[in-house]
Design a protein around this motif. Structure first.
Motif, mmCIF file in Angstrom:
data_model
loop_
_atom_site.group_PDB
_atom_site.id
_atom_site.type_symbol
_atom_site.label_atom_id
_atom_site.label_comp_id
_atom_site.label_asym_id
_atom_site.label_seq_id
_atom_site.Cartn_x
_atom_site.Cartn_y
_atom_site.Cartn_z
ATOM 1 N N LEU A 1 0.825 -1.208 0.000
ATOM 2 C CA LEU A 1 0.000 0.000 0.000
ATOM 3 C C LEU A 1 0.856 1.253 0.000
ATOM 4 N N LYS A 2 0.338 2.271 -0.677
ATOM 5 C CA LYS A 2 1.017 3.545 -0.816
ATOM 6 C C LYS A 2 0.134 4.652 -0.238
ATOM 7 N N PRO A 3 0.738 5.776 0.148
ATOM 8 C CA PRO A 3 -0.083 6.896 0.653
ATOM 9 C C PRO A 3 -1.167 7.323 -0.331
ATOM 10 N N GLU A 4 -0.900 7.224 -1.629
ATOM 11 C CA GLU A 4 -1.891 7.617 -2.631
ATOM 12 C C GLU A 4 -3.063 6.646 -2.730
ATOM 13 N N ASP A 5 -3.003 5.525 -2.022
ATOM 14 C CA ASP A 5 -4.150 4.623 -1.949
ATOM 15 C C ASP A 5 -5.161 5.069 -0.889
ATOM 16 N N THR A 6 -4.817 6.098 -0.142
ATOM 17 C CA THR A 6 -5.723 6.610 0.882
ATOM 18 C C THR A 6 -7.021 7.099 0.250
ATOM 19 N N ALA A 7 -8.134 6.574 0.734
ATOM 20 C CA ALA A 7 -9.446 6.913 0.171
ATOM 21 C C ALA A 7 -10.522 6.169 0.958
ATOM 22 N N GLY B 1 -22.123 -0.226 -1.244
ATOM 23 C CA GLY B 1 -21.927 -0.333 0.188
ATOM 24 C C GLY B 1 -21.777 1.066 0.771
ATOM 25 N N HIS B 2 -21.666 1.136 2.083
ATOM 26 C CA HIS B 2 -21.589 2.446 2.746
ATOM 27 C C HIS B 2 -20.192 3.025 2.713
ATOM 28 N N GLY B 3 -19.204 2.212 2.348
ATOM 29 C CA GLY B 3 -17.830 2.688 2.270
ATOM 30 C C GLY B 3 -17.027 2.341 3.508
ATOM 31 N N THR B 4 -15.753 2.082 3.305
ATOM 32 C CA THR B 4 -14.854 1.787 4.419
ATOM 33 C C THR B 4 -13.563 2.572 4.176
ATOM 34 N N PRO B 5 -13.119 3.356 5.166
ATOM 35 C CA PRO B 5 -11.971 4.228 4.944
ATOM 36 C C PRO B 5 -10.640 3.485 5.057
ATOM 37 N N VAL B 6 -9.736 3.864 4.173
ATOM 38 C CA VAL B 6 -8.380 3.326 4.163
ATOM 39 C C VAL B 6 -7.412 4.511 4.230
ATOM 40 N N THR B 7 -6.522 4.483 5.210
ATOM 41 C CA THR B 7 -5.537 5.546 5.374
ATOM 42 C C THR B 7 -4.152 4.932 5.411
ATOM 43 N N ILE B 8 -3.300 5.404 4.515
ATOM 44 C CA ILE B 8 -1.942 4.889 4.427
ATOM 45 C C ILE B 8 -0.981 6.015 4.781
ATOM 46 N N SER B 9 -0.180 5.797 5.793
ATOM 47 C CA SER B 9 0.773 6.808 6.225
ATOM 48 C C SER B 9 2.168 6.473 5.689
ATOM 49 N N SER B 10 2.914 7.519 5.420
ATOM 50 C CA SER B 10 4.265 7.335 4.856
ATOM 51 C C SER B 10 5.301 7.161 5.944
#
Length: 130
Positions: A86-92, A121-130
């Motif tokens: 995973l990369k920070p730009e995958d955050t969404a 679906g209602h959505g699930t958050p993904v946060t990728i930190s560098s």
């Protein structure tokens, strides 16, 4: 009534992995397109990966090829998205989506209203930190 319940998001460091799940209910015996979309802050919603339940053919956005894998478990009526490297730009926020019976994912690379995704679906958050 078709319902999609997505889950599995979270916060991980770059290089890590997550697996998203989407449980589908309400479909009769038919084939259709199931997909994962994502929407980052200030950006359009885009398809990340899709699979046609009738034949297993898959689609991946160029940005995730080789890192993400979409799969389905027919017995559990569950769609998965395994996300590696995973990369920070995958955050969404990641959304599970499904089309009407007969939708073969042929327009999946287009905006969702063109791709014909009828259920979300209602959505699930993904946060990728560098």
């Amino acid at each position: 009534q078709v319902q999609l319940v997505d889950s599995g998001g979270g916060s991980v460091q770059a290089g890590g992995s997550l697996r998203l799940s989407c449980v589908a209910s309400g479909y009769t015996d038919s084939h259709y397109c199931m997909a994962w979309f994502r929407q980052a802050a200030g950006k359009e919603r885009e398809a990340v990966a899709a699979i046609y339940t009738g034949g297993g053919s898959t689609y991946y956005a160029d940005s995730v090829k080789g890192r993400f894998t979409i799969s389905q478990d027919d017995a559990e009526n569950t769609l998965y998205l395994q996300m590696n490297s995973l990369k920070p730009e995958d955050t969404a926020i990641y959304y599970c989506a499904a089309g009407a019976p007969g939708n073969m994912c042929t327009l999946i690379s287009y905006p969702p209203w063109v791709a014909g995704m009828d259920y979300w679906g209602h959505g699930t958050p993904v946060t990728i930190s560098s």
